[in-house]
Design a protein around this motif. Structure first.
Motif, PDB file in Angstrom:
ATOM      1  N   LEU A 153       1.845   2.581   9.540  1.00 16.98           N
ATOM      2  CA  LEU A 153       1.997   1.792  10.772  1.00 16.98           C
ATOM      3  C   LEU A 153       2.184   2.679  12.012  1.00 16.98           C
ATOM      4  O   LEU A 153       1.626   2.408  13.077  1.00 16.98           O
ATOM      5  CB  LEU A 153       3.199   0.844  10.597  1.00 16.98           C
ATOM      6  CG  LEU A 153       3.531  -0.082  11.750  1.00 16.98           C
ATOM      7  CD1 LEU A 153       2.355  -0.994  12.086  1.00 16.98           C
ATOM      8  CD2 LEU A 153       4.768  -0.926  11.395  1.00 16.98           C
TER       9      LEU A 153
ATOM     10  N   LEU B  80       2.935  -7.378  14.730  1.00 14.84           N
ATOM     11  CA  LEU B  80       2.313  -7.048  13.445  1.00 14.84           C
ATOM     12  C   LEU B  80       1.452  -8.224  12.992  1.00 14.84           C
ATOM     13  O   LEU B  80       1.862  -9.389  13.073  1.00 14.84           O
ATOM     14  CB  LEU B  80       3.374  -6.718  12.393  1.00 14.84           C
ATOM     15  CG  LEU B  80       4.283  -5.522  12.704  1.00 14.84           C
ATOM     16  CD1 LEU B  80       5.069  -5.117  11.452  1.00 14.84           C
ATOM     17  CD2 LEU B  80       3.516  -4.329  13.244  1.00 14.84           C
TER      18      LEU B  80
ATOM     19  N   ASP C  45       2.879 -11.038  10.519  1.00 12.27           N
ATOM     20  CA  ASP C  45       4.098 -11.793  10.814  1.00 12.27           C
ATOM     21  C   ASP C  45       3.809 -12.893  11.821  1.00 12.27           C
ATOM     22  O   ASP C  45       3.605 -12.637  13.004  1.00 12.27           O
ATOM     23  CB  ASP C  45       5.193 -10.860  11.365  1.00 12.27           C
ATOM     24  CG  ASP C  45       5.748  -9.931  10.298  1.00 12.27           C
ATOM     25  OD1 ASP C  45       6.045 -10.422   9.196  1.00 12.27           O
ATOM     26  OD2 ASP C  45       5.876  -8.733  10.560  1.00 12.27           O
TER      27      ASP C  45
ATOM     28  N   TYR D  86      12.180  -4.231   4.352  1.00 13.73           N
ATOM     29  CA  TYR D  86      12.097  -4.105   5.811  1.00 13.73           C
ATOM     30  C   TYR D  86      12.699  -2.786   6.266  1.00 13.73           C
ATOM     31  O   TYR D  86      13.013  -1.916   5.473  1.00 13.73           O
ATOM     32  CB  TYR D  86      12.850  -5.271   6.466  1.00 13.73           C
ATOM     33  CG  TYR D  86      12.432  -6.627   5.977  1.00 13.73           C
ATOM     34  CD1 TYR D  86      11.205  -7.162   6.341  1.00 13.73           C
ATOM     35  CD2 TYR D  86      13.257  -7.374   5.132  1.00 13.73           C
ATOM     36  CE1 TYR D  86      10.798  -8.403   5.900  1.00 13.73           C
ATOM     37  CE2 TYR D  86      12.864  -8.623   4.682  1.00 13.73           C
ATOM     38  CZ  TYR D  86      11.644  -9.135   5.065  1.00 13.73           C
ATOM     39  OH  TYR D  86      11.246 -10.367   4.616  1.00 13.73           O
ATOM     40  N   SER D  87      12.916  -2.717   7.619  1.00 14.86           N
ATOM     41  CA  SER D  87      13.730  -1.640   8.155  1.00 14.86           C
ATOM     42  C   SER D  87      15.064  -2.265   8.548  1.00 14.86           C
ATOM     43  O   SER D  87      15.086  -3.421   8.973  1.00 14.86           O
ATOM     44  CB  SER D  87      13.058  -1.031   9.384  1.00 14.86           C
ATOM     45  OG  SER D  87      12.514  -2.059  10.181  1.00 14.86           O
TER      46      SER D  87
ATOM     47  N   GLU E 129      13.845   2.886   7.324  1.00 12.90           N
ATOM     48  CA  GLU E 129      12.751   2.104   6.742  1.00 12.90           C
ATOM     49  C   GLU E 129      12.997   1.876   5.259  1.00 12.90           C
ATOM     50  O   GLU E 129      13.323   2.815   4.533  1.00 12.90           O
ATOM     51  CB  GLU E 129      11.430   2.855   6.971  1.00 12.90           C
ATOM     52  CG  GLU E 129      10.189   2.200   6.385  1.00 12.90           C
ATOM     53  CD  GLU E 129       9.725   0.945   7.151  1.00 12.90           C
ATOM     54  OE1 GLU E 129      10.177   0.715   8.288  1.00 12.90           O
ATOM     55  OE2 GLU E 129       8.894   0.206   6.595  1.00 12.90           O
ATOM     56  N   LYS E 130      12.823   0.633   4.834  1.00 13.89           N
ATOM     57  CA  LYS E 130      12.903   0.244   3.414  1.00 13.89           C
ATOM     58  C   LYS E 130      14.153   0.833   2.724  1.00 13.89           C
ATOM     59  O   LYS E 130      14.058   1.529   1.707  1.00 13.89           O
ATOM     60  CB  LYS E 130      11.644   0.711   2.662  1.00 13.89           C
ATOM     61  CG  LYS E 130      10.303   0.291   3.300  1.00 13.89           C
ATOM     62  CD  LYS E 130       9.910  -1.107   2.961  1.00 13.89           C
ATOM     63  CE  LYS E 130       8.514  -1.523   3.360  1.00 13.89           C
ATOM     64  NZ  LYS E 130       8.045  -1.328   4.709  1.00 13.89           N
TER      65      LYS E 130
ATOM     66  N   ILE F 246      14.122  -5.489  11.174  1.00  8.82           N
ATOM     67  CA  ILE F 246      13.055  -5.670  12.174  1.00  8.82           C
ATOM     68  C   ILE F 246      11.958  -6.521  11.538  1.00  8.82           C
ATOM     69  O   ILE F 246      11.497  -6.230  10.438  1.00  8.82           O
ATOM     70  CB  ILE F 246      12.465  -4.314  12.626  1.00  8.82           C
ATOM     71  CG1 ILE F 246      13.570  -3.428  13.214  1.00  8.82           C
ATOM     72  CG2 ILE F 246      11.338  -4.530  13.634  1.00  8.82           C
ATOM     73  CD1 ILE F 246      13.096  -2.066  13.708  1.00  8.82           C
ATOM     74  N   LEU F 247      11.560  -7.579  12.254  1.00  5.26           N
ATOM     75  CA  LEU F 247      10.559  -8.488  11.705  1.00  5.26           C
ATOM     76  C   LEU F 247       9.338  -8.612  12.614  1.00  5.26           C
ATOM     77  O   LEU F 247       9.098  -9.633  13.252  1.00  5.26           O
ATOM     78  CB  LEU F 247      11.183  -9.874  11.460  1.00  5.26           C
ATOM     79  CG  LEU F 247      12.311  -9.928  10.432  1.00  5.26           C
ATOM     80  CD1 LEU F 247      12.859 -11.338  10.278  1.00  5.26           C
ATOM     81  CD2 LEU F 247      11.846  -9.418   9.067  1.00  5.26           C
ATOM     82  N   GLY F 248       8.570  -7.558  12.707  1.00  6.94           N
ATOM     83  CA  GLY F 248       7.207  -7.657  13.223  1.00  6.94           C
ATOM     84  C   GLY F 248       6.979  -7.770  14.725  1.00  6.94           C
ATOM     85  O   GLY F 248       5.850  -7.950  15.149  1.00  6.94           O
TER      86      GLY F 248
ATOM     87  N   GLN G  29       5.677   6.472   9.603  1.00 11.96           N
ATOM     88  CA  GLN G  29       6.382   5.186   9.773  1.00 11.96           C
ATOM     89  C   GLN G  29       6.781   4.971  11.233  1.00 11.96           C
ATOM     90  O   GLN G  29       7.423   5.836  11.848  1.00 11.96           O
ATOM     91  CB  GLN G  29       7.642   5.159   8.901  1.00 11.96           C
ATOM     92  CG  GLN G  29       7.365   5.140   7.403  1.00 11.96           C
ATOM     93  CD  GLN G  29       6.707   3.842   6.933  1.00 11.96           C
ATOM     94  OE1 GLN G  29       6.660   2.844   7.654  1.00 11.96           O
ATOM     95  NE2 GLN G  29       6.187   3.856   5.713  1.00 11.96           N
TER      96      GLN G  29
ATOM     97  N   THR H 262       9.069   3.028  12.157  1.00  9.16           N
ATOM     98  CA  THR H 262      10.537   3.011  12.165  1.00  9.16           C
ATOM     99  C   THR H 262      11.111   4.415  12.385  1.00  9.16           C
ATOM    100  O   THR H 262      12.098   4.578  13.113  1.00  9.16           O
ATOM    101  CB  THR H 262      11.066   2.437  10.833  1.00  9.16           C
ATOM    102  OG1 THR H 262      10.510   1.129  10.677  1.00  9.16           O
ATOM    103  CG2 THR H 262      12.581   2.357  10.802  1.00  9.16           C
TER     104      THR H 262
ATOM    105  N   ARG I 265      10.091 -16.929  10.995  1.00  6.47           N
ATOM    106  CA  ARG I 265       9.065 -15.931  10.762  1.00  6.47           C
ATOM    107  C   ARG I 265       8.470 -16.136   9.355  1.00  6.47           C
ATOM    108  O   ARG I 265       9.182 -16.411   8.399  1.00  6.47           O
ATOM    109  CB  ARG I 265       9.695 -14.555  10.896  1.00  6.47           C
ATOM    110  CG  ARG I 265       8.832 -13.398  10.502  1.00  6.47           C
ATOM    111  CD  ARG I 265       9.276 -12.826   9.180  1.00  6.47           C
ATOM    112  NE  ARG I 265       8.542 -11.611   8.846  1.00  6.47           N
ATOM    113  CZ  ARG I 265       8.592 -11.040   7.653  1.00  6.47           C
ATOM    114  NH1 ARG I 265       9.344 -11.549   6.696  1.00  6.47           N
ATOM    115  NH2 ARG I 265       7.892  -9.959   7.412  1.00  6.47           N
TER     116      ARG I 265
HETATM  117  C1  G1P Z   1       6.602  -3.247   8.287  1.00  5.20           C
HETATM  118  C2  G1P Z   1       7.560  -2.257   8.966  1.00  5.20           C
HETATM  119  C3  G1P Z   1       9.003  -2.628   8.675  1.00  5.20           C
HETATM  120  C4  G1P Z   1       9.263  -4.068   9.095  1.00  5.20           C
HETATM  121  C5  G1P Z   1       8.250  -5.003   8.369  1.00  5.20           C
HETATM  122  C6  G1P Z   1       8.390  -6.465   8.798  1.00  5.20           C
HETATM  123  O1  G1P Z   1       6.700  -3.091   6.899  1.00  5.20           O
HETATM  124  O2  G1P Z   1       7.283  -0.948   8.490  1.00  5.20           O
HETATM  125  O3  G1P Z   1       9.857  -1.767   9.363  1.00  5.20           O
HETATM  126  O4  G1P Z   1      10.593  -4.430   8.791  1.00  5.20           O
HETATM  127  O5  G1P Z   1       6.899  -4.587   8.652  1.00  5.20           O
HETATM  128  O6  G1P Z   1       7.994  -6.660  10.074  1.00  5.20           O
HETATM  129  P1  G1P Z   1       5.533  -3.627   5.907  1.00  5.20           P
HETATM  130  O7  G1P Z   1       5.665  -5.120   5.850  1.00  5.20           O
HETATM  131  O8  G1P Z   1       4.234  -3.191   6.496  1.00  5.20           O
HETATM  132  O9  G1P Z   1       5.827  -2.986   4.586  1.00  5.20           O
END
Ligand code: G1P
Length: 289
Positions: free
Chosen positions: A109, A129, A132, A169-170, A189-190, A202-204, A228, A230, A251
């Protein structure tokens, strides 16, 4: 701080929705009667965004075709007197100024966002994103822009998630500022439940300053061997103000089957053409389960 530009990373391989996404980009799957990506673009436009960059890859040209005119189809609809269909087909092509750049390599990302550097130039910009989808009274991107403007800061959209779910998520380390807005001092992250910094994920949705590009350019791969976003934001929040907005709205993660089905049902229930019928169908179905 006026935010006029948005970046939509949509270069993922869609591996959570196979086999449907083998040849159809996941962003083009229909959510009731429109592709997923159109909801994202409509949110950006409703938030005041004028120029949108979609970061794509070589398998996603169906997206650029969708936001283009289609003269043969439009002539046919016109001749058949299908005014509503004609209006919707044209409307999709006229939603915003849409630009495209290819990511060329699937490197994460952060790398996809870095590809937007030339498009963004020296302005703050929103990131939405492509997976989302939000259902909200006030567009979630608008909620973030408002906070970013108020605090002269970058902004990330967060919601409280269960500890068992945080590793998808992060997580962000926050201290309360005012209302639904927090100051961000760290993120990862994760994370595992042991590593998480809070239950806010964080959601997108993001509003970022162009300082992020220099950071992304020099990042080493992080989680999953990918660049990343993040990790870049973690560095950014150490050097410049960043807020988290606990946004109002629901979401949906349309990149996985369950999230996609939830979104389909909720949006179909709200749709004037399908809402009453679907509610009746679900009621009768529920009786037989
Ligand atoms: C991505 C981001 C992550 C975020 C998530 C949801 O992860 O890397 O930080 O929390 O979207 O928006 P992915 O869903 O691509 O694994």
């Amino acid at each position: 701080m006026k935010v006029r530009k948005a970046v939509i990373p949509a270069a993922g391989l869609g591996t959570r929705m196979l086999p449907a996404t083998k040849t159809v980009p996941k962003e083009m799957l229909p959510l009731v009667d429109k592709p997923v990506i159109q909801y994202i673009i409509e949110e950006a436009v409703a938030a005041g965004i004028e120029d949108i960059l979609i970061v794509t890859n070589r398998a996603k040209s169906a997206m650029d075709d969708y936001f283009d005119y289609y003269p043969e189809l439009e002539t046919r609809l016109n001749q058949a007197g299908k005014e509503k269909e004609l209006f919707e087909v044209r409307r999709a092509a006229d939603l915003a100024n849409i630009f495209y750049v290819r990511q060329k390599e699937t490197k994460g990302l952060g790398h996809a966002i870095w590809r937007a550097k030339r498009f963004v130039g020296d302005e703050p910009f929103a990131v939405l994103l492509g997976d989302d989808i939000m259902k909200a009274q006030v567009p979630v991107t608008r909620q973030l822009i408002d906070a970013a403007e108020t605090y002269s800061a970058s902004a990330v959209g967060v919601q409280y998630v269960a500890t068992e779910a945080i590793s998808k998520y992060s997580s962000v380390k926050v201290t309360p500022l005012e209302g639904r807005v927090f100051r961000v001092s760290d993120m990862n992250e994760k994370p595992t439940p042991e590593q998480m910094l809070s239950n806010y994920a964080i959601l997108g949705r993001y509003v970022l300053t162009p300082q992020i590009f220099d950071i992304l350019e020099n990042l080493t791969p992080g989680y999953g061997g990918e660049i990343q976003l993040t990790d870049g934001l973690q560095k950014l929040c150490h050097t410049a103000p960043m807020v988290a907005v606990d946004f109002e709205g629901r979401r949906y993660d349309t990149g996985n089957l369950r999230g996609f089905l939830e979104a389909t049902i909720d949006f179909a229930l709200d749709h004037p053409q399908t809402g009453d019928w679907l509610a009746q169908f679900i009621r009768s179905k529920a009786k037989s389960l």
